[in-house]
Design an enzyme around this catalytic site. Structure first.
Site, PDB file in Angstrom:
ATOM      1  CG  HIS A   1      -1.876  -1.210   1.225  1.00 28.94           C
ATOM      2  ND1 HIS A   1      -2.443  -1.850   2.407  1.00 28.94           N
ATOM      3  CD2 HIS A   1      -2.190  -2.063   0.103  1.00 28.94           C
ATOM      4  CE1 HIS A   1      -3.151  -2.821   2.251  1.00 28.94           C
ATOM      5  NE2 HIS A   1      -3.323  -2.785   0.826  1.00 28.94           N
TER       6      HIS A   1
ATOM      7  CD  GLU B   1      -0.395   0.672   4.308  1.00 24.63           C
ATOM      8  OE1 GLU B   1       0.303  -0.366   4.501  1.00 24.63           O
ATOM      9  OE2 GLU B   1      -1.612   0.518   4.336  1.00 24.63           O
TER      10      GLU B   1
ATOM     11  CD  GLU C   1      -1.003  -3.198   9.605  1.00 29.95           C
ATOM     12  OE1 GLU C   1      -0.646  -1.896   9.054  1.00 29.95           O
ATOM     13  OE2 GLU C   1      -1.769  -3.849   8.494  1.00 29.95           O
TER      14      GLU C   1
ATOM     15  CG  HIS D   1       1.037  -3.500   5.360  1.00 27.57           C
ATOM     16  ND1 HIS D   1       0.211  -3.377   4.374  1.00 27.57           N
ATOM     17  CD2 HIS D   1       1.404  -5.047   5.013  1.00 27.57           C
ATOM     18  CE1 HIS D   1       0.274  -4.289   3.449  1.00 27.57           C
ATOM     19  NE2 HIS D   1       0.975  -5.479   3.839  1.00 27.57           N
TER      20      HIS D   1
END
Length: 376
Positions: free
Chosen positions: A166, A169, A335, A259
């Site tokens: 993504h 990010e 994350e 991410h």
């Protein structure tokens, strides 16, 4: 007064910008997609005058809860990025700032430019430990880069790390920069030991097209790459197609997919408990990996994160799930926050590029802790 996003990773549309106290902006959607949240623009304004910038479509963005308790980032030199007063009323994100210089940049998170990406690849290539592999072209004609670190050997464990599926990010590539800095430090004992028995396969940017275009979540044709791992195609998701093909050639013993999360103000891991192959061996390794991170850095925690999938119910189009099942290996999605680490807040900078890079270096200690047991 002038506002522009006509540069690498720029994203903003100017609706109205005649009065410094009433600037209306909107974030552009990813191409051929409804996703949007990433913004990055430059303001030429009057020094000493407060500028009130309202992003009026924030409430309909991909993750509107991500704006709660969020502060935008600003920079004069594109090196030091600091948090500025930001408010969200459920519909409009308002950034109020008084410039101290003639021009200032604003961004959703600290950008990681395509130029810096290219510098990172070429810097790593200078090491005798690194082989730089061209995997193939993206849909916009950019190169997909793989760094092979260590001397390949069938007896060695294969550790794969991908980042920035993504593109918005950007903390993910800062993480990779920190990880590579430690891994290629020949005076770091853990790194040297790791490379005796392991080979690292690192893709610093899975989505260079989306990164340059200023996308939040998709590639050049609006494809969410992290939903393409079951059946990637050259037409929609060549980035995944190339990487999965290379994985099939090498095998995978550990996979980390890096991410950022818009909503949660924490660093955390999402495991693969829901994949069909998940068993006691995977669970023991996963716990050892997490326990090591908990022991070495206060930036990591396990209390907050995503809901754990029930056995057999994992989404196998997602990278970490798909790779874990395909290669019967330990795999995580890691994350990081766009906001701050609520357990260790920094009012001036929030979660930052430097903290992302440090976490990348620290994660190598967790890899070191489990590496010898990955094939047991």
């Amino acid at each position: 007064m002038f506002i522009t996003a006509n540069f690498d990773s720029g994203n903003i549309d100017v609706i109205r910008a005649e009065d410094a106290t009433d600037i209306e902006l909107q974030i552009r959607r990813d191409n051929q997609s409804d996703f949007y949240q990433w913004f990055h623009f430059k303001l030429y304004g009057e020094v000493g005058t407060e500028h009130v910038m309202r992003i009026t479509n924030a409430g309909e963005s991909a993750y509107p809860d991500g704006w709660k308790e969020y502060s935008a980032l600003a920079s004069y030199d594109r090196e030091t990025w600091f948090r500025v007063p930001t408010q969200f009323d459920g519909k409009t994100l308002t950034i109020a700032y008084t410039p101290e210089q003639e021009s200032v940049y604003f961004a959703y998170f600290v950008p990681y430019s395509y130029e810096r990406h290219q510098d990172l690849i070429q810097w790593a290539q200078q090491s005798s430990l690194v082989e730089h592999v061209f995997l193939g072209p993206t849909l916009d004609g950019r190169d997909m880069n793989l760094l092979v670190i260590g001397e390949p050997d069938d007896s060695k464990r294969k550790i794969w790390v991908t980042a920035r599926q993504h593109p918005g990010e950007s903390m993910a590539e800062w993480f990779i920069e920190g990880m590579l800095g430690r891994l290629l430090d020949d005076e770091d004992g853990a790194a040297r030991k790791l490379l005796q028995n392991n080979v690292f396969y690192v893709v610093p940017n899975m989505n260079p097209d989306g990164s340059v275009r200023g996308h939040l979540r998709t590639n050049a044709v609006g494809t969410n790459l992290n939903r393409e791992w079951a059946e990637p195609t050259l037409e929609k998701s060549p980035e995944v197609y190339y990487v999965l093909k290379a994985m099939d050639e090498t095998g995978v013993d550990l996979y980390l997919d890096i991410h950022g999360d818009e909503n949660l103000p924490y660093n955390f891991l999402a495991g693969c408990e829901g994949v069909p192959c998940y068993n006691e061996r995977h669970d023991k390794l996963a716990q050892q990996f997490k326990d090591t991170l908990l022991a070495i850095t206060p930036e990591f925690q396990t209390e907050f994160g995503y809901e754990v999938d029930k056995p057999g119910e994992a989404n196998l189009t997602v990278a970490s799930n798909a790779v874990s099942e395909r290669f019967d290996c330990l795999a995580f999605t890691l994350e990081m926050p766009f906001k701050d680490n609520a357990n260790l807040p920094d009012e001036d900078f929030g979660w930052s590029a430097n903290r992302s890079a440090q976490l990348g270096a620290d994660v190598l200690s967790a890899v070191y802790a489990v590496a010898n047991n990955l094939r047991d």
